[in-house]
Design an enzyme around this catalytic site. Structure first.
Site, PDB file in Angstrom:
ATOM      1  N   ARG A   1     -80.459   0.558  -4.988  1.00  0.00           N
ATOM      2  CA  ARG A   1     -81.088   0.500  -6.302  1.00  0.00           C
ATOM      3  C   ARG A   1     -81.131  -1.019  -6.893  1.00  0.00           C
ATOM      4  O   ARG A   1     -81.748  -1.615  -7.414  1.00  0.00           O
ATOM      5  CB  ARG A   1     -80.405   1.218  -7.457  1.00  0.00           C
ATOM      6  CG  ARG A   1     -80.864   2.549  -7.371  1.00  0.00           C
ATOM      7  CD  ARG A   1     -80.127   3.643  -8.148  1.00  0.00           C
ATOM      8  NE  ARG A   1     -78.657   3.536  -7.799  1.00  0.00           N
ATOM      9  CZ  ARG A   1     -77.825   4.348  -8.531  1.00  0.00           C
ATOM     10  NH1 ARG A   1     -78.219   4.958  -9.533  1.00  0.00           N
ATOM     11  NH2 ARG A   1     -76.692   4.328  -8.115  1.00  0.00           N
ATOM     12  N   GLN A   2     -80.141  -1.845  -6.218  1.00  0.00           N
ATOM     13  CA  GLN A   2     -80.052  -3.346  -6.656  1.00  0.00           C
ATOM     14  C   GLN A   2     -80.915  -3.983  -5.535  1.00  0.00           C
ATOM     15  O   GLN A   2     -80.470  -5.015  -4.933  1.00  0.00           O
ATOM     16  CB  GLN A   2     -78.794  -3.770  -6.710  1.00  0.00           C
ATOM     17  CG  GLN A   2     -77.839  -2.975  -7.808  1.00  0.00           C
ATOM     18  CD  GLN A   2     -76.532  -3.478  -7.673  1.00  0.00           C
ATOM     19  OE1 GLN A   2     -76.261  -4.683  -8.076  1.00  0.00           O
ATOM     20  NE2 GLN A   2     -75.619  -2.818  -7.640  1.00  0.00           N
TER      21      GLN A   2
ATOM     22  N   ASP B   1     -51.852   0.231  -0.807  1.00  0.00           N
ATOM     23  CA  ASP B   1     -52.756  -0.557  -1.451  1.00  0.00           C
ATOM     24  C   ASP B   1     -54.253  -0.523  -1.316  1.00  0.00           C
ATOM     25  O   ASP B   1     -55.019  -1.303  -1.915  1.00  0.00           O
ATOM     26  CB  ASP B   1     -52.264  -1.943  -1.096  1.00  0.00           C
ATOM     27  CG  ASP B   1     -52.614  -2.203   0.230  1.00  0.00           C
ATOM     28  OD1 ASP B   1     -53.132  -1.482   0.790  1.00  0.00           O
ATOM     29  OD2 ASP B   1     -52.446  -3.641   0.524  1.00  0.00           O
TER      30      ASP B   1
ATOM     31  N   HIS C   1     -84.344   3.667  -2.051  1.00  0.00           N
ATOM     32  CA  HIS C   1     -84.511   3.754  -3.364  1.00  0.00           C
ATOM     33  C   HIS C   1     -85.807   2.838  -3.357  1.00  0.00           C
ATOM     34  O   HIS C   1     -86.771   3.017  -4.018  1.00  0.00           O
ATOM     35  CB  HIS C   1     -83.598   3.075  -4.376  1.00  0.00           C
ATOM     36  CG  HIS C   1     -84.209   2.806  -5.538  1.00  0.00           C
ATOM     37  ND1 HIS C   1     -84.450   3.940  -6.417  1.00  0.00           N
ATOM     38  CD2 HIS C   1     -84.404   1.562  -6.339  1.00  0.00           C
ATOM     39  CE1 HIS C   1     -84.977   3.224  -7.547  1.00  0.00           C
ATOM     40  NE2 HIS C   1     -85.196   1.950  -7.511  1.00  0.00           N
TER      41      HIS C   1
ATOM     42  N   LYS D   1     -91.279   5.546 -18.401  1.00  0.00           N
ATOM     43  CA  LYS D   1     -89.574   5.559 -18.559  1.00  0.00           C
ATOM     44  C   LYS D   1     -89.242   4.052 -18.883  1.00  0.00           C
ATOM     45  O   LYS D   1     -89.924   3.126 -18.226  1.00  0.00           O
ATOM     46  CB  LYS D   1     -88.827   6.033 -17.519  1.00  0.00           C
ATOM     47  CG  LYS D   1     -87.274   5.723 -17.771  1.00  0.00           C
ATOM     48  CD  LYS D   1     -86.711   6.412 -16.507  1.00  0.00           C
ATOM     49  CE  LYS D   1     -85.992   5.337 -15.464  1.00  0.00           C
ATOM     50  NZ  LYS D   1     -85.453   5.948 -14.358  1.00  0.00           N
TER      51      LYS D   1
ATOM     52  N   GLU E   1     -56.024  -0.510   1.176  1.00  0.00           N
ATOM     53  CA  GLU E   1     -56.496  -1.174   2.445  1.00  0.00           C
ATOM     54  C   GLU E   1     -56.879  -0.012   3.392  1.00  0.00           C
ATOM     55  O   GLU E   1     -55.903   0.675   3.831  1.00  0.00           O
ATOM     56  CB  GLU E   1     -55.685  -2.278   2.913  1.00  0.00           C
ATOM     57  CG  GLU E   1     -56.210  -3.143   3.858  1.00  0.00           C
ATOM     58  CD  GLU E   1     -55.150  -4.446   4.142  1.00  0.00           C
ATOM     59  OE1 GLU E   1     -54.482  -4.375   5.341  1.00  0.00           O
ATOM     60  OE2 GLU E   1     -54.848  -5.041   3.028  1.00  0.00           O
TER      61      GLU E   1
ATOM     62  N   ARG F   1     -85.897   1.421 -19.304  1.00  0.00           N
ATOM     63  CA  ARG F   1     -84.469   1.369 -19.175  1.00  0.00           C
ATOM     64  C   ARG F   1     -83.935   0.445 -20.123  1.00  0.00           C
ATOM     65  O   ARG F   1     -84.699  -0.782 -20.132  1.00  0.00           O
ATOM     66  CB  ARG F   1     -83.997   0.907 -17.849  1.00  0.00           C
ATOM     67  CG  ARG F   1     -83.441   2.391 -17.099  1.00  0.00           C
ATOM     68  CD  ARG F   1     -82.772   2.167 -15.816  1.00  0.00           C
ATOM     69  NE  ARG F   1     -82.659   3.299 -15.222  1.00  0.00           N
ATOM     70  CZ  ARG F   1     -81.808   4.203 -15.378  1.00  0.00           C
ATOM     71  NH1 ARG F   1     -81.072   4.312 -16.382  1.00  0.00           N
ATOM     72  NH2 ARG F   1     -81.781   5.373 -14.499  1.00  0.00           N
TER      73      ARG F   1
ATOM     74  N   ASP G   1     -90.613   8.108 -13.348  1.00  0.00           N
ATOM     75  CA  ASP G   1     -90.866   6.663 -13.872  1.00  0.00           C
ATOM     76  C   ASP G   1     -91.863   6.002 -12.783  1.00  0.00           C
ATOM     77  O   ASP G   1     -92.113   6.585 -11.589  1.00  0.00           O
ATOM     78  CB  ASP G   1     -89.613   5.751 -13.732  1.00  0.00           C
ATOM     79  CG  ASP G   1     -88.755   5.903 -12.647  1.00  0.00           C
ATOM     80  OD1 ASP G   1     -89.448   5.987 -11.436  1.00  0.00           O
ATOM     81  OD2 ASP G   1     -87.481   6.168 -12.518  1.00  0.00           O
TER      82      ASP G   1
ATOM     83  N   GLY H   1     -79.884  11.415 -16.902  1.00  0.00           N
ATOM     84  CA  GLY H   1     -80.535  11.044 -17.813  1.00  0.00           C
ATOM     85  C   GLY H   1     -82.127  11.015 -17.502  1.00  0.00           C
ATOM     86  O   GLY H   1     -82.891  11.218 -18.397  1.00  0.00           O
TER      87      GLY H   1
HETATM   88  C1  R5P Z   1     -84.071   4.986 -10.806  1.00  0.00           C
HETATM   89  O1  R5P Z   1     -85.100   4.149 -10.641  1.00  0.00           O
HETATM   90  C2  R5P Z   1     -83.851   6.074  -9.781  1.00  0.00           C
HETATM   91  O2  R5P Z   1     -84.754   6.160  -8.945  1.00  0.00           O
HETATM   92  C3  R5P Z   1     -83.293   7.299 -10.380  1.00  0.00           C
HETATM   93  O3  R5P Z   1     -84.286   7.855 -11.294  1.00  0.00           O
HETATM   94  C4  R5P Z   1     -81.638   7.027 -11.249  1.00  0.00           C
HETATM   95  O4  R5P Z   1     -81.071   6.084 -10.506  1.00  0.00           O
HETATM   96  C5  R5P Z   1     -81.294   8.175 -11.798  1.00  0.00           C
HETATM   97  O5  R5P Z   1     -80.383   7.891 -12.687  1.00  0.00           O
HETATM   98  P1  R5P Z   1     -80.013   8.952 -13.878  1.00  0.00           P
HETATM   99  O6  R5P Z   1     -79.629  10.179 -13.232  1.00  0.00           O
HETATM  100  O7  R5P Z   1     -78.470   8.026 -14.297  1.00  0.00           O
HETATM  101  O8  R5P Z   1     -81.090   8.819 -14.882  1.00  0.00           O
END
Ligand code: R5P
Length: 302
Positions: free
Chosen positions: A96-97, A37, A130, A191, A39, A193, A168, A226
């Site tokens: 990243r969060q 399951d 990050h 950049k 775990e 998002r 970015d 991306g």
């Molecule tokens: C975002 O601010 C991070 O520093 C990376 O640029 C991001 O996680 C890259 O994600 P992806 O390859 O999907 O664009």
């Protein structure tokens, strides 16, 4: 050197094995099993009483599984009376969060740091978070290593008219540190998002001189690709001669390999903080190991 052992979670055994070998020891014995399951169950199979125990694991895909497994390893070490637990987390998932980007969002990176703190860990060793705010969420010491430094000699070898590019605004400080290391000027891509659509972004402009230059985009993570592909496209529009990438964490999601392999990027340097499965390798991708960086950090802690 004090008596210590190196344990590994299941996320990146090759990297943990290389580190242990460089420190002249095998990985310590541990049983990690998963029930049908999903775990997990963990058992320490060595005497760790009074020993310093390093736990090497990346919070990579599947992130929650690796995170939970890490908690179980730390608990099993505590139950087995390890003297100290040092967490070595080459890739810190959830990093990243680091803030609530939209009203109502959880600050997930802070949640993860608070959970880790319940594990009686002495110190965290990690690479290219990050955002520095993640380290500041911790009440325990964090050694954050500059992972991008492992690409310095590869980039110096290009011996060209180089510009280091932040893809970015969030990556500007990281790119600046790398630019100082390789003694090259800095540029930045603007950049944007779409926060309502995961992995969607737009590149708007380039700040800095890139015409007829060899650009090296520097980033912490590649996921869908991306960001670096969008940056490469706009750099070419602004007259860049060639575009390379250095990114610490190869957090590739489905489709990233094809997009990166077919992009205008010359070469993509990543590290082995995250294990890249053989099916995701491609000829433009070069993996440089962070093993020595982590070995030196471990020696410093002892
Ligand atoms: C975002 O601010 C991070 O520093 C990376 O640029 C991001 O996680 C890259 O994600 P992806 O390859 O999907 O664009």
């Amino acid at each position: 050197m004090k008596d210590f052992k190196i344990f590994a979670g299941s996320s990146n055994l090759p990297l943990a094995g290389k580190i242990a070998a460089k420190l002249g020891m095998p990985l310590a014995k541990i049983e990690i099993v998963r029930f049908a399951d999903s775990e997990g169950r963990v058992r320490i199979e060595e005497d760790v009483r009074g020993k310093i125990c390093f736990v090497i694991t990346s919070f990579s895909n599947p992130v929650d599984n690796h995170l939970m497994e890490f908690f179980l390893i730390c608990d099993a070490l505590k139950q087995s009376e390890a003297e100290k637990i040092i967490a070595v987390i080459p890739y810190f998932g959830y990093g990243r969060q680091d803030k609530a980007y939209r009203p109502g969002e959880s600050i997930s990176a802070r949640v993860v740091t608070k959970l880790i703190e319940t594990m009686s860990i002495e110190r965290i060793v990690t690479i290219d978070l990050h955002s520095d705010s993640v380290a500041s969420f911790f009440d325990i010491p964090v050694s954050q290593l500059f992972g991008l430094s492992i690409f310095q000699s590869e980039i110096e070898r290009l011996k060209d008219d180089l510009v280091i590019v932040a893809p970015d605004a969030g990556g500007a400080k990281r790119a600046q540190s790398f630019a100082e290391k390789v003694n090259a000027p800095l540029a930045m891509v603007e950049k944007k998002r779409n926060l309502d659509k995961i992995h969607e972004l737009e590149t708007l402009n380039v700040i800095g001189q890139v015409k007829k230059k060899t650009c090296v985009i520097v980033d912490d993570i590649i996921a869908g690709g991306g960001t670096v592909i969008g940056a490469a496209e706009i750099l070419k529009k602004f007259g860049a001669k060639k575009v390379f990438v250095c990114a610490t964490h190869a957090n590739f999601i489905d489709g990233a390999k094809e997009k990166l392999a077919n992009s205008s990027l010359e070469k993509i340097f990543v590290s082995d903080t995250i294990l890249v499965p053989s099916a995701q390798l491609f000829s433009k991708l070069k993996i440089v190991s962070v093993d020595q960086l982590l070995v030196e950090a471990i020696k410093k802690v002892l």
